[in-house]
Scaffold this motif. Sequence first.
Motif, PDB file in Angstrom:
ATOM      1  N   PHE A  30     -12.817  -4.445  -4.212  1.00  0.00           N
ATOM      2  CA  PHE A  30     -11.775  -4.059  -3.252  1.00  0.00           C
ATOM      3  C   PHE A  30     -12.387  -3.256  -2.105  1.00  0.00           C
ATOM      4  CE2 PHE A  30      -7.274  -2.372  -2.657  1.00  0.00           C
ATOM      5  CZ  PHE A  30      -6.722  -3.621  -2.466  1.00  0.00           C
ATOM      6  N   HIS A  39     -14.065  -5.546   0.364  1.00  0.00           N
ATOM      7  CA  HIS A  39     -13.102  -6.168   1.283  1.00  0.00           C
ATOM      8  C   HIS A  39     -12.744  -5.210   2.416  1.00  0.00           C
ATOM      9  CE1 HIS A  39     -11.749 -10.110  -0.224  1.00  0.00           C
ATOM     10  NE2 HIS A  39     -12.198  -9.657  -1.384  1.00  0.00           N
ATOM     11  N   GLY A  40     -12.477  -3.969   2.064  1.00  0.00           N
ATOM     12  CA  GLY A  40     -12.121  -2.977   3.077  1.00  0.00           C
ATOM     13  C   GLY A  40     -13.249  -2.721   4.049  1.00  0.00           C
ATOM     14  N   ALA A  59      -7.020  -2.704   5.128  1.00  0.00           N
ATOM     15  CA  ALA A  59      -8.438  -2.443   4.865  1.00  0.00           C
ATOM     16  C   ALA A  59      -8.689  -0.972   4.582  1.00  0.00           C
ATOM     17  CB  ALA A  59      -9.285  -2.908   6.053  1.00  0.00           C
ATOM     18  N   GLN A  88      -7.762  -0.471   1.093  1.00  0.00           N
ATOM     19  CA  GLN A  88      -8.802  -1.053   0.249  1.00  0.00           C
ATOM     20  C   GLN A  88     -10.013  -0.129   0.157  1.00  0.00           C
ATOM     21  OE1 GLN A  88      -9.443  -4.787   2.217  1.00  0.00           O
ATOM     22  NE2 GLN A  88      -7.584  -5.698   1.381  1.00  0.00           N
ATOM     23  N   GLY A 124      -9.561   1.980  -3.088  1.00  0.00           N
ATOM     24  CA  GLY A 124     -10.519   1.236  -3.902  1.00  0.00           C
ATOM     25  C   GLY A 124     -11.656   2.133  -4.367  1.00  0.00           C
ATOM     26  N   CYS A 168      -2.837   0.203  -4.617  1.00  0.00           N
ATOM     27  CA  CYS A 168      -3.624  -1.006  -4.368  1.00  0.00           C
ATOM     28  C   CYS A 168      -2.860  -2.255  -4.823  1.00  0.00           C
ATOM     29  CB  CYS A 168      -4.963  -0.929  -5.085  1.00  0.00           C
ATOM     30  SG  CYS A 168      -6.092   0.326  -4.451  1.00  0.00           S
ATOM     31  N   SER A 199      -0.078  -2.965  -2.371  1.00  0.00           N
ATOM     32  CA  SER A 199      -0.567  -3.508  -1.100  1.00  0.00           C
ATOM     33  C   SER A 199      -0.927  -4.989  -1.240  1.00  0.00           C
ATOM     34  CB  SER A 199      -1.766  -2.706  -0.582  1.00  0.00           C
ATOM     35  OG  SER A 199      -2.932  -2.962  -1.310  1.00  0.00           O
ATOM     36  N   MET A 200      -1.435  -5.376  -2.395  1.00  0.00           N
ATOM     37  CA  MET A 200      -1.767  -6.783  -2.610  1.00  0.00           C
ATOM     38  C   MET A 200      -0.510  -7.631  -2.845  1.00  0.00           C
ATOM     39  SD  MET A 200      -4.970  -7.465  -2.172  1.00  0.00           S
ATOM     40  CE  MET A 200      -4.632  -6.547  -0.679  1.00  0.00           C
ATOM     41  N   PHE A 254      -6.006  -9.393  -7.489  1.00  0.00           N
ATOM     42  CA  PHE A 254      -6.122  -7.958  -7.244  1.00  0.00           C
ATOM     43  C   PHE A 254      -4.823  -7.246  -7.608  1.00  0.00           C
ATOM     44  CE2 PHE A 254      -9.806  -8.494  -4.175  1.00  0.00           C
ATOM     45  CZ  PHE A 254     -10.682  -7.710  -4.904  1.00  0.00           C
TER      46      PHE A 254
END
Length: 147
Positions: A22, A25-26, A55, A58, A62, A78, A81-82, A108
């Motif tokens: 995660f 990704h951010g 992001a 994330q 994350g 998290c 948000s997903m 996720f």
Amino acid sequence: MKSDQIRGPVLSLFRMVTGLLFVCHGAATIFGVLGGNRGTGHAVAFGTWPGWWAAAIQLVFGTLVLAGLLTRVSALLCSGSMAYAYFTVHAPQGLFPIRNGGEAAAMFCWSFFLIAVFGPGAWALDTLIHRLRHHEVETYAPAPAQA
């Protein structure tokens, strides 16, 4: 080895790997590293909705999940948000993740939900803090008054 003995470490490894992925990704979206935003090699402009904010979640939360600090709350954020990403970006293109490109968002979402429910595992800062506080209470608890 009993399943109870490996539950905490395995849950910790699951949490750490999920958190690390995660964070990647951010970082890719905010800083344009690791292939950048969706493989473009470019960062998203500061404050852009919803990409930059997603992001930031994330990256920050994350990292907290990866470290096992404020784990349940961070994992729940998290996960949410997903879920938001799935239902606003992917679901309008079709219900099933395999058809709408939302596999990562769905995985996720459910992975972080699992972490929020089951906790950080044995190898987490939350667990260490809890042990230290519990030990401190045992060590420094006043002796019972004698009559």
